[in-house]
Design a protein around this motif. Structure first.
Motif, short mmCIF file in Angstrom:
data_model
loop_
_atom_site.label_atom_id
_atom_site.label_comp_id
_atom_site.label_asym_id
_atom_site.label_seq_id
_atom_site.Cartn_x
_atom_site.Cartn_y
_atom_site.Cartn_z
N GLY A 67 -70.35 -0.36 58.89
CA GLY A 67 -70.35 -1.18 57.70
C GLY A 67 -69.85 -2.59 57.93
N VAL A 102 -68.37 1.68 55.21
CA VAL A 102 -67.60 0.91 54.23
C VAL A 102 -68.22 -0.48 54.23
N SER A 103 -68.80 -0.87 53.12
CA SER A 103 -69.78 -1.95 53.15
C SER A 103 -69.23 -3.33 53.46
N ARG A 117 -74.03 -7.72 47.98
CA ARG A 117 -74.73 -6.43 47.98
C ARG A 117 -76.14 -6.56 48.53
N ARG A 151 -62.61 -5.35 50.76
CA ARG A 151 -62.99 -4.23 51.61
C ARG A 151 -64.36 -3.64 51.31
N CYS A 152 -64.73 -3.56 50.04
CA CYS A 152 -66.00 -2.89 49.73
C CYS A 152 -66.52 -3.34 48.38
N SER A 155 -68.64 -0.29 44.52
CA SER A 155 -67.51 0.34 43.85
C SER A 155 -67.83 1.63 43.12
#
Length: 276
Positions: A67, A102-103, A117, A151-152, A155
């Motif tokens: 990620g 984990v993106s 995204r 972090r990501c 959600s």
């Protein structure tokens, strides 16, 4: 069937144990599944780890993590893609078919969640076929919204599935983790959506306890200590067709300060008491 047949201990839960110690403890307590993390695997040696788990009769349920795909700069994006390809290679060598993603959070100075995204989607378009060619699936893990900035940016399961469904299910699916989604009243219907599409690639457990520690990262509670009904969530994923391993992944300083074998034994016991 043993109550522990589907139990998988994620390496991070007992990170104080070396890989040989973890393998020995699993044998002692009848644990046959493990989820591994790239950093300790690399430190021990990829091929050495693969041999260790194979000789111990352990099934590697997932590898964490790939990620961090939200960078804007071309060089940073290229490096991230290269690192994820290495992660796929590592997963294949370890014998697992699931790489957890984990993106990544917002790039420094950015407030553009939509753009971040979309960059994830673009990266998945490159990584999905590569993973497929190595027999590995990518599992997007939505993280609690408190991690969205750093972090990501993914959600919710809704957001994760909106990304995953742009690609074949055997390339990209999702991670269902109770810690991150238990608060979301849309999550049960999204689990059903994921199951209908064959996209539940792994199911992970951690409890929600408060107050959260400073920094919030290491606040995942031991099973049974918090607010989450684990059997309820197990019911949702099973109703959606998931019958695979159930991984307990805990980031918790108090657990890490204890004897690792004791923590593993306790976690296995809590699994039988609160999940099965």
């Amino acid at each position: 069937m043993s109550d522990l047949a589907r139990f998988s201990i994620n390496q991070m839960t007992v990170k104080q144990l070396s890989l040989p110690e973890l393998a020995d403890a699993c044998a002692e307590f009848g644990v046959t599944n493990v989820g591994l993390w790239r950093e300790p695997v690399q430190a021990y040696g990829l091929d050495a780890t693969a041999k260790l788990v194979r000789d111990a009769g352990l099934t590697v349920t997932t590898l964490c993590r790939g990620g961090f795909l939200t960078a804007v700069e071309p060089d940073a994006r290229a490096k991230a893609l290269d690192d994820n390809r290495r992660a796929v290679d590592e997963a294949a060598t370890l014998g697992t078919d699931t790489l957890v993603l984990v993106s990544g959070g917002l790039p420094a100075g950015s407030k553009d969640l939509h753009g971040a995204r979309e960059r994830i989607a673009h990266a998945l378009g490159e990584l999905g076929p590569y993973a497929e060619s190595h027999g590995v699936r990518l599992a997007i893990e939505p993280l609690h919204p408190m991690y969205a900035s750093d972090r990501c940016v993914v959600s919710t399961l809704t957001q994760a599935l909106d990304l995953a469904e742009r690609f074949p299910a055997h390339q990209v699916g999702v991670t269902v983790d109770t810690y991150h989604i238990w608060w979301d009243d849309r999550a049960p219907e999204q689990i059903a959506r994921a199951g209908a599409g064959g996209r539940i690639h792994t199911f992970q457990l951690a409890d929600w306890t408060t107050p959260l520690p400073e920094g919030v990262l290491n606040g995942r509670g031991q099973i049974g200590d918090g607010s989450i009904d684990m059997r309820e969530w197990k019911g949702y994923v099973e109703a959606a067709g998931y019958a695979g391993a159930i991984e307990v992944e805990l980031f918790n300083d108090r657990l890490w300060a204890r004897d690792g074998r004791e923590v593993l034994a306790e976690t296995a016991r809590r699994f039988t008491e609160h999940v099965m």
